[in-house]
Scaffold this motif. Structure first.
Motif, PDB file in Angstrom:
ATOM      1  N   SER A 166       0.946  -1.049   0.008  1.00 53.34           N
ATOM      2  CA  SER A 166      -0.254  -0.079  -0.041  1.00 53.34           C
ATOM      3  C   SER A 166       0.843   1.328   0.018  1.00 53.34           C
ATOM      4  CB  SER A 166      -0.977   0.188   1.240  1.00 53.34           C
ATOM      5  OG  SER A 166      -0.090  -0.044   2.669  1.00 53.34           O
ATOM      6  N   SER A 167       2.053   1.209   0.630  1.00 54.80           N
ATOM      7  CA  SER A 167       2.899   2.468   0.730  1.00 54.80           C
ATOM      8  C   SER A 167       4.260   2.411   0.189  1.00 54.80           C
ATOM      9  CB  SER A 167       2.894   2.893   2.213  1.00 54.80           C
ATOM     10  OG  SER A 167       3.633   4.040   2.313  1.00 54.80           O
ATOM     11  N   ILE A 168       4.742   1.170   0.412  1.00 50.50           N
ATOM     12  CA  ILE A 168       6.394   0.990  -0.173  1.00 50.50           C
ATOM     13  C   ILE A 168       6.416   0.846  -1.368  1.00 50.50           C
ATOM     14  CG2 ILE A 168       8.315  -0.467   0.283  1.00 50.50           C
ATOM     15  CD1 ILE A 168       7.467  -1.508   2.947  1.00 50.50           C
ATOM     16  N   ARG A 169       7.412   1.594  -2.052  1.00 51.54           N
ATOM     17  CA  ARG A 169       7.795   1.768  -3.355  1.00 51.54           C
ATOM     18  C   ARG A 169       9.166   0.899  -3.611  1.00 51.54           C
ATOM     19  NH1 ARG A 169       3.367   1.630  -3.158  1.00 51.54           N
ATOM     20  NH2 ARG A 169       1.956   3.293  -3.776  1.00 51.54           N
ATOM     21  N   HIS A 170      10.127   1.087  -2.561  1.00 41.76           N
ATOM     22  CA  HIS A 170      11.393   0.604  -2.834  1.00 41.76           C
ATOM     23  C   HIS A 170      11.650  -0.324  -1.676  1.00 41.76           C
ATOM     24  CE1 HIS A 170      15.444   0.159  -4.000  1.00 41.76           C
ATOM     25  NE2 HIS A 170      15.852   0.570  -2.579  1.00 41.76           N
ATOM     26  N   ILE A 171      11.701  -1.791  -1.886  1.00 42.02           N
ATOM     27  CA  ILE A 171      11.666  -2.570  -0.623  1.00 42.02           C
ATOM     28  C   ILE A 171      13.412  -2.862  -0.183  1.00 42.02           C
ATOM     29  CG2 ILE A 171      11.310  -5.187   0.006  1.00 42.02           C
ATOM     30  CD1 ILE A 171       9.132  -5.084  -1.800  1.00 42.02           C
ATOM     31  N   PHE A 172      13.655  -2.881   1.051  1.00 45.49           N
ATOM     32  CA  PHE A 172      14.823  -3.204   1.508  1.00 45.49           C
ATOM     33  C   PHE A 172      14.880  -4.726   2.045  1.00 45.49           C
ATOM     34  CE2 PHE A 172      15.355   1.582   2.913  1.00 45.49           C
ATOM     35  CZ  PHE A 172      15.626   1.700   1.384  1.00 45.49           C
ATOM     36  N   TYR A 187      -0.600 -16.358   9.285  1.00 49.17           N
ATOM     37  CA  TYR A 187       0.758 -15.944   8.996  1.00 49.17           C
ATOM     38  C   TYR A 187       0.684 -14.364   8.481  1.00 49.17           C
ATOM     39  CZ  TYR A 187      -0.371 -16.221   4.152  1.00 49.17           C
ATOM     40  OH  TYR A 187      -1.228 -15.943   2.828  1.00 49.17           O
ATOM     41  N   LYS A 188       2.143 -14.076   8.541  1.00 48.03           N
ATOM     42  CA  LYS A 188       1.987 -12.439   8.507  1.00 48.03           C
ATOM     43  C   LYS A 188       3.601 -12.519   7.536  1.00 48.03           C
ATOM     44  CE  LYS A 188       0.076 -10.663  12.752  1.00 48.03           C
ATOM     45  NZ  LYS A 188       0.619  -9.879  14.065  1.00 48.03           N
ATOM     46  N   VAL A 189       3.250 -11.090   6.633  1.00 51.95           N
ATOM     47  CA  VAL A 189       4.498 -11.157   5.601  1.00 51.95           C
ATOM     48  C   VAL A 189       4.695  -9.525   5.878  1.00 51.95           C
ATOM     49  CG1 VAL A 189       5.388 -10.588   3.394  1.00 51.95           C
ATOM     50  CG2 VAL A 189       3.706 -12.483   3.922  1.00 51.95           C
ATOM     51  N   LEU A 190       5.897  -9.312   6.406  1.00 53.01           N
ATOM     52  CA  LEU A 190       6.643  -7.899   6.756  1.00 53.01           C
ATOM     53  C   LEU A 190       7.466  -7.470   5.789  1.00 53.01           C
ATOM     54  CD1 LEU A 190       6.495  -9.934   9.498  1.00 53.01           C
ATOM     55  CD2 LEU A 190       7.021  -7.699  10.848  1.00 53.01           C
ATOM     56  N   ALA A 191       7.327  -6.223   5.318  1.00 55.20           N
ATOM     57  CA  ALA A 191       8.225  -5.685   4.412  1.00 55.20           C
ATOM     58  C   ALA A 191       8.716  -4.165   4.912  1.00 55.20           C
ATOM     59  CB  ALA A 191       7.563  -5.269   3.230  1.00 55.20           C
ATOM     60  N   VAL A 192       9.692  -3.913   4.693  1.00 59.54           N
ATOM     61  CA  VAL A 192      10.662  -2.776   5.184  1.00 59.54           C
ATOM     62  C   VAL A 192      11.097  -2.093   3.906  1.00 59.54           C
ATOM     63  CG1 VAL A 192      12.483  -1.575   6.487  1.00 59.54           C
ATOM     64  CG2 VAL A 192      11.325  -3.502   7.427  1.00 59.54           C
ATOM     65  N   GLY A 193      10.951  -0.800   3.784  1.00 66.42           N
ATOM     66  CA  GLY A 193      11.419   0.022   2.529  1.00 66.42           C
ATOM     67  C   GLY A 193      11.054   1.438   2.800  1.00 66.42           C
ATOM     68  N   VAL A 202       9.838   2.441   6.185  1.00 67.11           N
ATOM     69  CA  VAL A 202       8.249   2.196   6.349  1.00 67.11           C
ATOM     70  C   VAL A 202       8.266   0.828   6.730  1.00 67.11           C
ATOM     71  CG1 VAL A 202       5.918   2.290   5.591  1.00 67.11           C
ATOM     72  CG2 VAL A 202       7.520   3.909   5.026  1.00 67.11           C
ATOM     73  N   VAL A 203       7.386   0.400   7.734  1.00 67.73           N
ATOM     74  CA  VAL A 203       7.250  -1.091   7.888  1.00 67.73           C
ATOM     75  C   VAL A 203       5.716  -1.212   7.514  1.00 67.73           C
ATOM     76  CG1 VAL A 203       7.274  -2.766   9.804  1.00 67.73           C
ATOM     77  CG2 VAL A 203       8.746  -1.088   9.665  1.00 67.73           C
ATOM     78  N   GLU A 204       5.531  -2.475   6.539  1.00 72.25           N
ATOM     79  CA  GLU A 204       4.071  -3.021   6.314  1.00 72.25           C
ATOM     80  C   GLU A 204       3.900  -4.240   6.450  1.00 72.25           C
ATOM     81  OE1 GLU A 204       1.862  -1.754   2.559  1.00 72.25           O
ATOM     82  OE2 GLU A 204       3.579  -0.344   1.813  1.00 72.25           O
ATOM     83  N   ILE A 205       3.054  -4.533   6.990  1.00 74.06           N
ATOM     84  CA  ILE A 205       2.394  -6.089   7.227  1.00 74.06           C
ATOM     85  C   ILE A 205       1.316  -6.430   6.542  1.00 74.06           C
ATOM     86  CG2 ILE A 205       1.778  -7.630   9.191  1.00 74.06           C
ATOM     87  CD1 ILE A 205       3.406  -5.761  11.168  1.00 74.06           C
ATOM     88  N   TYR A 206       1.373  -7.717   5.962  1.00 72.86           N
ATOM     89  CA  TYR A 206       0.182  -8.369   5.334  1.00 72.86           C
ATOM     90  C   TYR A 206      -0.072  -9.436   6.266  1.00 72.86           C
ATOM     91  CZ  TYR A 206      -2.680 -11.248   2.317  1.00 72.86           C
ATOM     92  OH  TYR A 206      -3.564 -12.074   1.854  1.00 72.86           O
ATOM     93  N   ASN A 207      -1.559  -9.500   6.833  1.00 70.69           N
ATOM     94  CA  ASN A 207      -1.972 -10.269   7.566  1.00 70.69           C
ATOM     95  C   ASN A 207      -2.992 -11.123   6.752  1.00 70.69           C
ATOM     96  OD1 ASN A 207      -3.864 -11.507   9.664  1.00 70.69           O
ATOM     97  ND2 ASN A 207      -2.826 -10.018  11.096  1.00 70.69           N
TER      98      ASN A 207
END
Length: 413
Positions: A166-172, A187-193, A202-207
């Motif tokens: 929803s927000s991250i455009r460049h994933i680290f 489960y959850k998927v976590l992304a930082v970017g 930004v930290v985004e989480i898919y639940n």
């Protein structure tokens, strides 16, 4: 007496001869190896429902000695005509992915199609290269391309392509973590970017329950999240509500933990030896423990390996700290050096499998060598060498190592 083959048993009575109490059936099935367990799902609907039950898998099957510890898995692929080694990615000029798994109970390597990801190339990803394996948790793999992510259970061949972030455009960094407690089947998927509107991490989480991405918070702006090791990707570990990563503060290595729920951070500086060069650092989780491993080398040879455990600060303490729990002996370092096939980093990666820390040695293109530290036994050991197939003789292979906990009950959506 007549021949027993002449005795006619009514169908109903014949069926009753094979009926057992439910708890007896559960006990018998709980001792089956994984491949047999998956095959037995086709016996009848009742057994299929039982084997697909999270309660049976987590409370019965996973607690038997053969199934207590996860496997060490490598998703690998032969790269035809390629001269460079790609870690974590499969190139387009290559054969279909294959899977190798080491079972710590039997102490053996096994090539198995039951956890291969090749079926994804004919469905969600449809031959879209390069494909990366971003992690595994609770029997699920997180794989995908740059911005197309798929959660898959290889045992059931179920897969789900996640919606766009929803927000991250460049994933680290991105990873997957299974549920626990009463939510063992989620489960959850976590992304930082970084988002397109700012420089904050930004930290985004898919639940899997909500089936959507949500911004969980932002990492502190005054830190620099860095990649370490050969792949140079950001090292991120999620454990018990905290997102851990390695960073540099005022020129010194630190480990930082970010609370997803509270949005606060805790940190601890790495010992002075970690700031020596050259050094390779790895961050990993072993069960509920957060570990940092350091490989120190000079003159293109491994000189020392240290393992630290991150101890979170108590309520009445101002800082967290790192405690040394193990160090590789000089004789073991010498043996590792004899296995090395190139200059530079002695290890391809470092993986936590149960209570074990597994160091995958950078020892060549056709053989897998792994040295293991067991925290529960406080011992170092070697896994059996694993030679790849004959068809890799003239080719280069690339792979991604990770822990895998077989879960035929886990659903992707």
């Amino acid at each position: 007496m007549g021949d027993s083959r002449d005795i006619d048993i009514e169908p109903k009575k014949r069926l009753e001869c094979f009926e057992f109490p439910e708890h007896v059936i559960e006990e018998i099935l709980s001792w089956l190896p994984l491949q047999s367990l998956c095959r037995f799902r086709s016996v009848c609907q009742k057994w299929d429902a039982l084997i697909s039950s999270t309660k049976f898998i987590t409370n019965k099957w996973a607690k038997k000695p053969p199934n207590r510890k996860p496997w060490l898995v490598v998703q690998w692929q032969v790269l035809q005509g390629r001269r460079e080694l790609r870690l974590g990615g499969f190139a387009s000029e290559s054969k279909m992915p294959s899977s190798l798994a080491h079972c710590f109970f039997t102490g053996t390597w096994k090539k198995t199609s039951s956890i291969s990801l090749s079926f994804l190339l004919q469905r969600e990803l449809k031959g879209n290269f390069p494909i990366h394996c971003y992690g595994s948790s609770a029997g699920l793999f997180l794989v995908g391309t740059t911005f197309a992510f798929v959660v898959s259970n290889p045992l059931t061949r179920e897969s789900l392509q996640l919606p766009p972030l929803s927000s991250i455009r460049h994933i680290f960094a991105i990873g997957i973590v299974g549920g626990d407690g009463d939510n063992g089947d989620t489960y959850k998927v976590l992304a930082v970017g970084k988002s397109s509107s700012g420089n904050a991490h930004v930290v985004e989480i898919y639940n899997s329950t909500d089936k959507s991405w949500k911004v969980a918070g932002h990492l502190p702006e005054d830190v620099q999240a860095l990649g370490t090791g050969m792949g140079k990707e950001m090292r991120m570990v999620f454990c018990r509500g905290y997102l851990y990563y390695l960073t540099v503060i005022d020129g010194q290595w630190d480990i930082m933990g970010f609370s997803i729920r509270e949005g606060t951070s805790i940190s601890a500086p790495l010992p002075d030896v970690a700031n020596q060069k050259p050094i390779f650092l790895y961050l990993l989780a072993c069960e509920s423990r957060i570990l940092v491993t350091a490989g120190i080398y000079g003159n293109n040879l491994l000189q020392d390996v240290i393992i630290w455990e991150f101890e979170k600060a108590k309520v009445d303490s101002s800082t967290s700290r790192l405690k040394e729990i193990a160090r590789m002996s000089p004789s073991l370092c010498e043996r590792v050096n004899r296995c090395l096939d190139c200059k530079g980093c002695p290890f391809i990666c470092c993986v936590g499998v149960g209570d074990c820390t597994c160091f995958i040695i950078n020892g060549g293109m056709r053989t897998i060598e792994v040295v293991v530290y067991s925290a529960s036994e406080n011992t170092w050991s070697w896994l059996p060498s694993c030679s790849l197939d004959d068809d890799t003789t003239n080719d280069i292979w690339a792979g991604y190592f990770m822990a895998f906990e077989p879960r035929p009950d886990m659903k992707v959506g």
